[in-house]
Design an enzyme around this catalytic site. Structure first.
Site, PDB file in Angstrom:
ATOM      1  N   GLY A  14     -33.070 -14.754  18.735  1.00 31.99           N
ATOM      2  CA  GLY A  14     -34.593 -14.981  18.832  1.00 31.99           C
ATOM      3  C   GLY A  14     -35.528 -13.869  18.244  1.00 31.99           C
ATOM      4  O   GLY A  14     -36.344 -13.825  18.893  1.00 31.99           O
ATOM      5  N   GLY A  19     -35.704 -18.594  15.318  1.00 32.35           N
ATOM      6  CA  GLY A  19     -35.635 -17.995  16.625  1.00 32.35           C
ATOM      7  C   GLY A  19     -36.951 -17.305  17.273  1.00 32.35           C
ATOM      8  O   GLY A  19     -37.431 -17.561  18.514  1.00 32.35           O
ATOM      9  N   TYR A 150     -19.703 -22.285   6.198  1.00 32.33           N
ATOM     10  CA  TYR A 150     -20.914 -22.713   6.866  1.00 32.33           C
ATOM     11  C   TYR A 150     -20.983 -24.137   7.238  1.00 32.33           C
ATOM     12  O   TYR A 150     -21.359 -24.196   8.376  1.00 32.33           O
ATOM     13  CB  TYR A 150     -22.058 -22.311   5.975  1.00 32.33           C
ATOM     14  CG  TYR A 150     -23.460 -22.379   6.544  1.00 32.33           C
ATOM     15  CD1 TYR A 150     -23.959 -21.527   7.438  1.00 32.33           C
ATOM     16  CD2 TYR A 150     -24.330 -23.145   6.072  1.00 32.33           C
ATOM     17  CE1 TYR A 150     -25.358 -21.752   8.067  1.00 32.33           C
ATOM     18  CE2 TYR A 150     -25.614 -23.485   6.588  1.00 32.33           C
ATOM     19  CZ  TYR A 150     -26.038 -22.552   7.592  1.00 32.33           C
ATOM     20  OH  TYR A 150     -27.349 -22.798   7.966  1.00 32.33           O
TER      21      TYR A 150
END
Length: 246
Positions: A14, A19, A150
């Site tokens: 975050g 985020g 990924y």
């Protein structure tokens, strides 16, 4: 705005990008917010922006013991948790022949193993009702070259959204996912892509003709974390400018 008034929230990863923007919007909507990050410089930069409105936790998203420590910190600070946004992740793009075991294990640890055990550690803290939002990716759906590690980790997260939604709904915990396409964050600079590279990608690959903005993803997370989405369970919200429709 007060859609998250009196709610407590944890956002992993975050301190930058999606985020950080989600933390801003959560706070603006009335939530008490804790954010995690690994880079001390990013944590301090986020602290300068969010100030005392957020609790900052330095943690490695791929460290299992660290996930228990996050849960303990959140429990002491908030007592309970209403919203979890699993956003921390790593994007390792390379051809399959260049992938070694360390690279594979690192991506799986950060993008899959850590989130799984974080949710497990937080289970005693979740309120009833509560909301978990997982940040997956359109790469779970499309065959983009050089994204094998990924994509498989994001596909695993998307599977969590579906299976855990069935397992946890009896506890009043809704689990959903957002799957962004390319978003204008520091990620692409870290991957060595210039502005010209990203502009060319937007023109060629994204029907809307641009990258997404972090705020556009954050708004979707606010919705999924709020009571407005009380009937939304095990769902995926694709936010990719039409890229996955090509």
């Amino acid at each position: 705005m007060s859609r998250l008034q009196n709610k407590t929230a944890l956002i992993t990863g975050g301190t930058s990008g999606i985020g950080l923007e989600t933390a801003r919007q959560f706070i603006a909507e009335g939530a008490k917010v804790a954010v995690t990050g690994t880079n001390p410089k990013n944590i301090e930069a986020a602290r300068a922006e969010l100030g005392d409105a957020a609790l900052f936790i330095q943690a490695d998203a791929g460290d299992i013991a660290g996930q228990k420590a996050i849960a303990e910190t959140v429990g002491k600070a908030f007592g309970h948790l209403d919203i979890l946004f699993v956003n921390a992740g790593v994007a390792d793009f390379r051809p399959i022949e260049q992938v070694d075991e360390d690279a594979f294990d690192r991506s799986v640890a950060i993008n899959v193993k850590g989130p799984f055990f974080l949710i497990q550690a937080l289970l005693p803290l979740f309120a009833n009702p509560a909301s978990i939002v997982l940040n997956t990716s359109i790469n779970a759906h499309i065959g983009m070259p050089n994204t094998s590690i990924y994509a498989l980790t994001k596909a695993a997260l998307l599977s969590f959204a579906k299976t855990l939604s069935g397992e946890l709904i009896g506890r009043g915990i809704r689990v959903n996912a957002v799957s962004p396409g390319p978003v204008a964050t520091p990620l692409y600079g870290k991957l060595g892509m210039s502005t010209a590279d990203t502009d060319a990608m937007a023109t060629a690959k994204i029907p809307i003709g641009r990258f997404g903005h972090p705020s556009e993803i954050a708004k979707a997370v606010v919705f999924l974390g709020s009571d407005e989405s009380a009937y939304t369970v095990g769902s995926e919200l694709v936010i990719d400018g039409g890229m996955s429709n090509l």
